[in-house]
Design an enzyme around this catalytic site. Structure first.
Site, mmCIF file in Angstrom:
data_model
loop_
_atom_site.group_PDB
_atom_site.id
_atom_site.type_symbol
_atom_site.label_atom_id
_atom_site.label_comp_id
_atom_site.label_asym_id
_atom_site.label_seq_id
_atom_site.Cartn_x
_atom_site.Cartn_y
_atom_site.Cartn_z
ATOM 1 N N SER A 413 18.993 70.421 19.703
ATOM 2 C CA SER A 413 19.963 69.344 19.501
ATOM 3 C C SER A 413 20.157 69.047 18.019
ATOM 4 O O SER A 413 20.940 68.180 17.674
ATOM 5 C CB SER A 413 19.528 68.088 20.236
ATOM 6 N N HIS A 434 24.506 73.313 22.763
ATOM 7 C CA HIS A 434 23.814 72.033 22.869
ATOM 8 C C HIS A 434 24.318 71.293 24.090
ATOM 9 O O HIS A 434 25.413 70.731 24.064
ATOM 10 C CB HIS A 434 24.029 71.225 21.594
ATOM 11 N N GLU A 446 28.215 71.151 22.984
ATOM 12 C CA GLU A 446 28.502 71.465 21.574
ATOM 13 C C GLU A 446 28.236 72.951 21.372
ATOM 14 O O GLU A 446 27.133 73.431 21.655
ATOM 15 C CB GLU A 446 27.609 70.633 20.647
ATOM 16 N N ASN A 484 24.859 63.982 17.392
ATOM 17 C CA ASN A 484 23.575 63.381 16.995
ATOM 18 C C ASN A 484 23.572 62.956 15.534
ATOM 19 O O ASN A 484 22.888 62.017 15.155
ATOM 20 C CB ASN A 484 22.428 64.354 17.262
#
Ligand code: T1G
Length: 704
Positions: A413, A434, A446, A484
């Site tokens: 991540s 991801h 992602e 993130n």
């Protein structure tokens, strides 16, 4: 404008065919063509019935949403539907593919409806901030009653043929896969039986029963408003549906139209249409990265924990055989148990039957402790522990066993995909995929394209996203990629606001009030406070820059108060409760930390003030992510925040939303807040440049 509607007379049946690829959207030309066909049929007394059928993959999939935002031209769809319904001989339609929105409304204006077994219907207008604007709010209640019509219209869900027939929305379901021949047979049945014209707008039996329930609308409104969570179209749709109880049809149609036009002009509808088109635009990536996707016939997953089993499941549910590799027998058993547990839940919820469950669990799913079991896999996704050395070791081993041309992906991540790829002899075949937990449910994927990732490998990621029914968004390599990275900034903001004197509970209330399903502290309790704690420790080890205000959460993690899974975190969760109660001890802990750190406590921020800062930080980091090429366009940032981080969809995502409050305002806010922390609130260069040029983020969305 070529006419996408043609008509022929066959054996006394006036066959009207709509052919407007890709989804037969009810464009201006389609509306004009249907009106013309209706007039021709009215004039041709030799025709005994009119049959409406569509060519290609689906019956009309709705109004042409590309026309929205432009001045309406030509006939309005409700008028066309009204002309069809008014015809004096039977009008039949055949529904195949997905008859949605205006497509279903055209069908409701017909006198009889046949539906192919594989077809779906629905009124998804609320999903784009509208309500059915071509009679759906008046005709559907006449077929299924107010309560059922409200559920269908405010959920926007798709309905299968069996349910549609059981509800009385369609008259018959056909196994015949060919719409035209199925339609002709059905029409001949109608004619042979001498069935009369049957106008939906004149059918009152269901409404008569509803009129005997005076508090029905009030009761429905309560649940519709609660589910809408700030979105207006579901509530307005109920207002329109209610008209069918006591307002003459023609007058109600005028009111429905007015409400539709009002919603069409709303910011919420503009935002939801932006989200609709962005969901499709994100798969348009730069020419140099648009390679040829490799076929994914079989896949491998390394790791059977929460993520590994979720990823395995999402591929199994898409019909892709999966081999899961775990370190040892115990891990392998746990991985299988994780997958089968969710499959059993799916059976319990009626999502699929036992036969499918067993096929997925036993025919398509294998578990092993031996990497060589992955020798034939076309795609291998690593979901091992979030540690660079562990991942490098996995990729070294994969490099030995994976076949030439296999795509190797890490589900990390935030870790550096270039670094992971560098330990293999095939960096061109390596990318990041991801997934978001729970991986078989969350739509966002992602697709992290590293320096050496080839165009074919990047496109294989997008092909996987489509196959899994997910929204794949291209991301570049940086700490946290797109989502993130932005999340880390607004969690840091929340922490500083708490340390400076604002309650964590006020922050959660403000964020939920903005339209999020939960606030940052509720989200931390759900995911487990140890997740953030570990990530912060990693960042500290790598050299944390800027003010550190997470002590209040670190202390909870140290006390093993990890949130829902331990019954206590930022909130207290009484036995099994999902909704937490505020914890006075947590507030006392925060006070203690403020004293320990000699914080100059400020007055608590208002909810409006909290949101002003939240948005400023989120938008600013989004601008940086675009500026650095980590995200291709602002719409990619919107899609990530909508599909993976709970940003309210009816606000369109942070980069769309800010255009409705003005970039200059956000820049001014950042400059004001910078007095408190210059580094943290430093405006992104792209933001400064757009404000200087008087441009919006939307102007950057056309490039791909
Ligand atoms: N109008 C115009 N273009 C549309 C469209 C629409 N309604 N629906 C899809 N497209 C385009 C889409 O942009 C893409 O184009 C291509 O078709 C394939 O779509 C009066 C006012 C039908 C289930 O909300 O749910 O009717 O990017 O990739 O995955 O009350 O499209 O390839 O150039 O999504 O197979 C109500 C929205 C409108 C349906 C097919 N209808 N569409 O899914 O293909 S409002 C909808 C969908 C309305 C009335 C009101 C899906 C689909 P391109 P796709 P798909």
């Amino acid at each position: 404008m070529t006419n996408p509607v043609s008509a022929t007379l066959e054996d006394g049946i006036f066959i009207v065919t709509i052919d407007n690829p890709p989804v037969n959207a009810a464009s201006e030309a389609v509306r004009a063509g249907l009106a013309q066909a209706a007039s021709q049929f009215a004039a041709d007394r030799s025709a005994k019935a009119m049959l409406i059928v569509a060519a290609g993959r689906t019956f009309v999939a709705g109004a042409d949403i590309r026309e929205f935002g432009k001045p309406l031209s030509g006939l309005a769809l409700p008028d066309v539907v009204g002309r069809i319904e008014a015809l004096d001989r039977p009008v039949i339609c055949v529904i195949h593919g997905t008859a949605l929105g205006g497509g279903l409304e055209i069908a409701l204006g017909c006198h009889y409806r046949l539906m192919l077994k594989s077809a779906k219907i629905g009124l998804p207008e609320v999903a784009i901030g509208l309500l059915p604007g071509a009679g759906g709010t008046q005709r559907l209640p006449r077929l299924v009653g107010i309560e059922q019509a409200t559920e269908i219209i405010t959920s926007g869900r798709q309905i299968g043929a069996a349910e549609a027939a059981a509800l009385g929305i369609v008259d018959q379901v056909s196994d015949n896969p060919d719409p035209k021949s199925a339609g002709l047979a059905f029409t001949r049945e109608i004619l042979a039986a001498g069935r009369p014209v049957r106008r939906t707008s004149e059918r009152e039996e269901k409404l008569a029963a509803d009129r005997a329930r005076p508090d029905l609308i009030a009761t429905l409104r309560k649940s519709v408003e609660a589910k809408a969570r700030g979105q207006i179209s579901p509530v307005r749709a109920l207002d329109a549906i209610a008209l069918s109880l006591d307002t003459p049809f023609a007058e109600a149609m005028q009111k429905e139209r007015a409400m539709f036009m009002e919603l069409l002009a709303s910011d919420q509808s503009k935002a939801l249409i932006h989200a609709f088109f962005s969901e499709r635009a994100v798969s348009r990536i730069p020419e140099q990265e648009s390679g040829r996707p490799r076929e994914i016939r079989t896949a491998g997953v390394i790791g059977g924990g929460t993520m590994g089993s979720g990823i395995a499941l999402s591929m199994l549910l898409a019909g892709i055989p999966v081999t899961m590799v775990e370190r040892d027998e115990e891990g392998a058993a746990r991985g299988r148990a994780n997958v089968e547990k969710v499959l059993d839940e799916g059976v319990a919820r009626g999502r699929y039957d036992l036969t499918r469950r067993n096929r997925l669990a036993h025919d398509l799913f294998r578990v092993s402790t031996d990497f060589s079991a992955l020798r034939e896999a076309d795609l291998i996704i690593e979901a091992a522990f979030e540690d660079m050395e562990i991942k490098k070791d996995v990729f070294r081993r994969l490099d030995q066993v994976a076949k030439a041309g296999a795509t190797l992906a890490s589900n990390t991540s935030y870790l550096d995909i270039d670094a992971i790829a560098s330990v293999t002899n095939r960096p061109a075949d390596v990318l990041g995929l991801h997934f978001f937990s729970p991986a078989h449910i969350m739509k966002l994927l992602e697709i992290v394209v590293a320096k050496n990732t080839s165009a074919d490998t990047a496109m294989t990621g997008f092909a996987l996203a489509k196959a899994l029914g997910k929204t794949g968004v291209r991301a570049g390599v940086c700490d946290g990629f797109i989502g993130n990275r932005i999340l880390e900034r607004y969690l840091r903001l929340a922490a500083t606001m708490v340390e400076d004197g604002t309650s964590p509970y006020a922050i959660d209330r403000a964020v939920v009030g903005f339209g999020y399903p939960m606030g940052p502290h509720q989200m931390g309790d759900l995911a487990g406070l140890d997740i953030g704690w570990l990530a912060r420790k990693r960042r500290i080890a790598e050299g944390y820059k800027g003010r550190y205000a997470f002590d209040y959460l670190d202390r909870l993690a140290e006390m093993k108060r990890l949130g829902q899974k331990t019954g206590r975190g930022c909130y207290i969760y009484p036995e099994g409760a999902r909704k937490g109660e505020e914890d006075p001890e947590f507030l006392a802990l925060i006070e203690e930390i403020r004293k320990e750190k000699a914080i100059a406590v400020r007055p608590a921020l208002s909810e409006a003030e909290i949101i002003r800062r939240y948005l400023a930080i989120m938008i600013n980091e989004g601008a940086r992510v675009v500026e650095e090429g980590i995200a291709l366009r602002p719409l990619d940032v919107d899609m990530v925040m909508l599909a993976g981080y709970g940003f309210p969809r009816w606000r369109g995502g942070p980069m769309h939303y800010v255009d409705s409050i003005g970039l200059a305002k956000v820049l001014a806010d950042l400059e004001e807040f910078a007095a408190e922390d210059q580094e943290f609130y430093k405006p992104a260069d792209l933001l400064v440049e757009l404000v200087r040029k008087g441009q919006t983020f939307a102007s950057l969305n056309d490039r791909s």
